[in-house]
Design a protein around this motif. Structure first.
Motif, PDB file in Angstrom:
ATOM      1  N   LEU A 146       0.619  -1.021   0.062  1.00 44.31           N
ATOM      2  CA  LEU A 146      -0.188  -0.066  -0.259  1.00 44.31           C
ATOM      3  C   LEU A 146       0.478   1.085   0.230  1.00 44.31           C
ATOM      4  O   LEU A 146       0.354   2.339  -0.693  1.00 44.31           O
ATOM      5  CB  LEU A 146      -1.091   0.120   1.376  1.00 44.31           C
ATOM      6  N   GLN A 147       1.773   1.219   0.284  1.00 49.97           N
ATOM      7  CA  GLN A 147       3.112   1.753   0.704  1.00 49.97           C
ATOM      8  C   GLN A 147       4.525   2.094   0.501  1.00 49.97           C
ATOM      9  O   GLN A 147       4.912   1.364   1.487  1.00 49.97           O
ATOM     10  CB  GLN A 147       2.840   3.259   2.072  1.00 49.97           C
ATOM     11  N   PRO A 152       8.900   8.613   0.784  1.00 56.03           N
ATOM     12  CA  PRO A 152       7.368   8.967   0.396  1.00 56.03           C
ATOM     13  C   PRO A 152       8.571  10.616  -0.482  1.00 56.03           C
ATOM     14  O   PRO A 152       7.904  10.879  -1.587  1.00 56.03           O
ATOM     15  CB  PRO A 152       6.634   9.285   1.661  1.00 56.03           C
ATOM     16  N   ASN A 163      15.065   4.347  -1.346  1.00 54.96           N
ATOM     17  CA  ASN A 163      13.930   3.583  -1.824  1.00 54.96           C
ATOM     18  C   ASN A 163      14.408   1.769  -2.829  1.00 54.96           C
ATOM     19  O   ASN A 163      13.934   1.241  -2.368  1.00 54.96           O
ATOM     20  CB  ASN A 163      12.922   4.315  -2.979  1.00 54.96           C
ATOM     21  N   SER A 181       0.617  -7.571   0.723  1.00 53.27           N
ATOM     22  CA  SER A 181      -1.383  -6.965   0.579  1.00 53.27           C
ATOM     23  C   SER A 181      -2.089  -7.082   1.761  1.00 53.27           C
ATOM     24  O   SER A 181      -2.975  -7.234   1.363  1.00 53.27           O
ATOM     25  CB  SER A 181      -1.299  -7.059  -0.731  1.00 53.27           C
ATOM     26  N   PHE A 204       0.599   4.522  10.295  1.00 49.49           N
ATOM     27  CA  PHE A 204       1.437   4.888   9.237  1.00 49.49           C
ATOM     28  C   PHE A 204       2.290   5.974   9.940  1.00 49.49           C
ATOM     29  O   PHE A 204       2.236   7.066  10.031  1.00 49.49           O
ATOM     30  CB  PHE A 204       0.855   5.163   8.435  1.00 49.49           C
ATOM     31  N   VAL A 206       5.703   8.104   9.739  1.00 53.48           N
ATOM     32  CA  VAL A 206       6.722   8.736   8.586  1.00 53.48           C
ATOM     33  C   VAL A 206       7.918   8.846   8.849  1.00 53.48           C
ATOM     34  O   VAL A 206       8.803   9.259   8.195  1.00 53.48           O
ATOM     35  CB  VAL A 206       5.741   9.738   8.022  1.00 53.48           C
ATOM     36  N   ALA A 252       9.856   5.844   6.712  1.00 52.80           N
ATOM     37  CA  ALA A 252       8.627   5.601   6.656  1.00 52.80           C
ATOM     38  C   ALA A 252       8.692   3.980   6.921  1.00 52.80           C
ATOM     39  O   ALA A 252       9.413   3.277   6.558  1.00 52.80           O
ATOM     40  CB  ALA A 252       7.784   6.060   6.132  1.00 52.80           C
ATOM     41  N   ALA A 254       5.893   0.853   6.820  1.00 57.87           N
ATOM     42  CA  ALA A 254       4.427   0.129   6.308  1.00 57.87           C
ATOM     43  C   ALA A 254       3.582   0.498   7.092  1.00 57.87           C
ATOM     44  O   ALA A 254       3.869   0.052   8.557  1.00 57.87           O
ATOM     45  CB  ALA A 254       4.428  -1.110   5.978  1.00 57.87           C
ATOM     46  N   PRO A 255       2.498   0.866   6.353  1.00 55.41           N
ATOM     47  CA  PRO A 255       0.806   0.826   6.936  1.00 55.41           C
ATOM     48  C   PRO A 255       0.721  -0.218   7.945  1.00 55.41           C
ATOM     49  O   PRO A 255       1.009  -1.140   7.378  1.00 55.41           O
ATOM     50  CB  PRO A 255      -0.115   1.277   6.636  1.00 55.41           C
TER      51      PRO A 255
END
Length: 267
Positions: A146-147, A152, A163, A181, A204, A206, A252, A254-255
Motif C-alpha cells: 500500500l505504501q 515517500p 527506496n 498486501s 502509518f 512517517v 517511513a 509500512a502502514p
C-alpha cells in the motif's frame, strides 16, 4: 511465525532485539489503545501469538493480574524468557502448523505475524477456534504494497538509494511467501470467518528515531541476503547505513492495519 528457511527475519539474530525495541516504540501505543478498548481486564485469559518481544506480553500481564493468564507463543521463545512468570506462560508454538495452545480465551492478539505465515488461513481459523463465545480477536499486520517507499519524499540520491534497497527487501519477503498486501484484507477476513462487530484502522509512522533504528537493524539483518541476490552491493549498503545514521532522512514504515471483532456468543 514459522520455522524453516522461509522466514527472512530470524529472531535469533543479534539485530532482532533492536527491531523488537523499535516495533514497541512505534506500535505499542496503538496496540495498547485497541486492547484497552476491547476490554482487557483482570481475570482474562489471553493468547499472544508470535509474541517475539515482551512489551505486549508484559502489558497484558499487568491487565489480567494474578487471577488471569497470558499464554505467549512463538517459534523461538528466547527473548520471552524475562516474561515467563505468572500470570505469563511461554510456549514454543507454530500458529500456522499446530493446534491452539488452549481454548476458551477471552482475547487473542497477533501483531506483525500472519504476513509471514505460509498458511495464514489455517492460523486465523486456529486463533478464532481458541476464543470463547464472545471472545475478542485483534489482528495487526503490515501492508508494504500500500505504501512501498521507505522515503515517500524521494528528493535526493540518499532517498533514491533507500527506496531501491526497500524494493530489494520487499522482493526478498515476497520470494519467501510473505503477502505484501495482507494488512488491507484483515477486516474482510474477519467478517468472512464469522466474527461480529468488525472494525479496523491503520497507523502509518512517517519519520522518527524509531523508524531509523528499525531500518538500520533490518538492513543489517538482511545484508547478506541482499548481496547474495544481487539486489545491492556491500558499498551501497554501507552508504545507506551511513545516510540513515545522519538522522536527517524521513524514513517511513509500512502502514500497520489493526482489525478486531467478536466471536458469536452462541457458539
Amino acid at each position: 511465525m514459522t520455522h524453516g528457511d522461509g522466514y527472512l527475519l530470524d529472531n535469533r539474530q543479534t539485530e532482532a532485539g533492536e527491531r523488537f525495541d523499535a516495533f514497541a516504540h512505534l506500535f505499542d501505543p496503538t496496540t495498547f489503545r485497541h486492547l484497552d478498548a476491547l476490554g482487557a481486564r483482570r481475570g482474562w485469559r489471553c493468547w499472544e501469538v508470535g509474541a517475539g518481544g515482551t512489551s505486549v506480553v508484559s502489558w497484558l500481564a499487568g491487565r489480567v493480574g494474578p487471577t488471569g493468564q497470558v499464554v505467549a507463543t512463538d517459534i523461538d521463545t528466547t527473548r520471552l524468557a524475562a516474561a515467563a512468570r505468572p500470570p505469563v506462560e511461554v510456549r514454543v508454538h507454530d500458529v500456522g502448523a499446530e493446534e491452539p495452545p488452549g481454548e476458551g480465551f477471552d482475547l487473542v492478539h497477533a501483531r506483525l505475524v500472519l504476513v509471514h505465515v505460509p498458511d495464514r488461513h489455517k492460523a486465523l481459523r486456529s486463533m478464532i477456534a481458541a476464543l470463547r463465545p464472545g471472545g475478542r480477536l485483534l489482528l495487526e499486520d503490515a501492508d508494504p504494497a500500500l505504501q512501498p517507499l521507505l522515503c515517500p519524499d524521494e528528493h535526493g540520491p540518499a532517498e533514491e538509494l533507500a527506496n531501491r534497497l526497500r524494493r530489494g527487501f520487499r522482493r526478498l519477503l515476497a520470494d519467501r511467501g510473505a503477502d505484501l498486501s495482507y494488512g488491507r484484507t484483515l477486516p474482510r477476513l474477519l467478517r468472512e470467518a464469522g466474527l461480529h462487530q468488525v472494525e479496523a484502522d491503520a497507523y502509518f509512522p512517517v519519520t522518527s528515531a524509531a523508524c531509523a533504528a528499525l531500518e538500520s537493524a533490518t538492513v543489517r539483518q538482511i545484508r547478506d541476503r541482499l548481496v547474495a541476490a544481487g539486489l545491492a552491493t556491500d558499498e551501497e549498503i554501507d552508504r545507506h547505513l551511513a545516510n540513515v545514521a545522519t538522522g536527517t532522512m524521513d524514513l517511513a514504515t509500512a502502514p500497520m492495519f489493526s482489525a478486531w471483532g467478536r466471536k458469536d456468543r452462541k457458539e
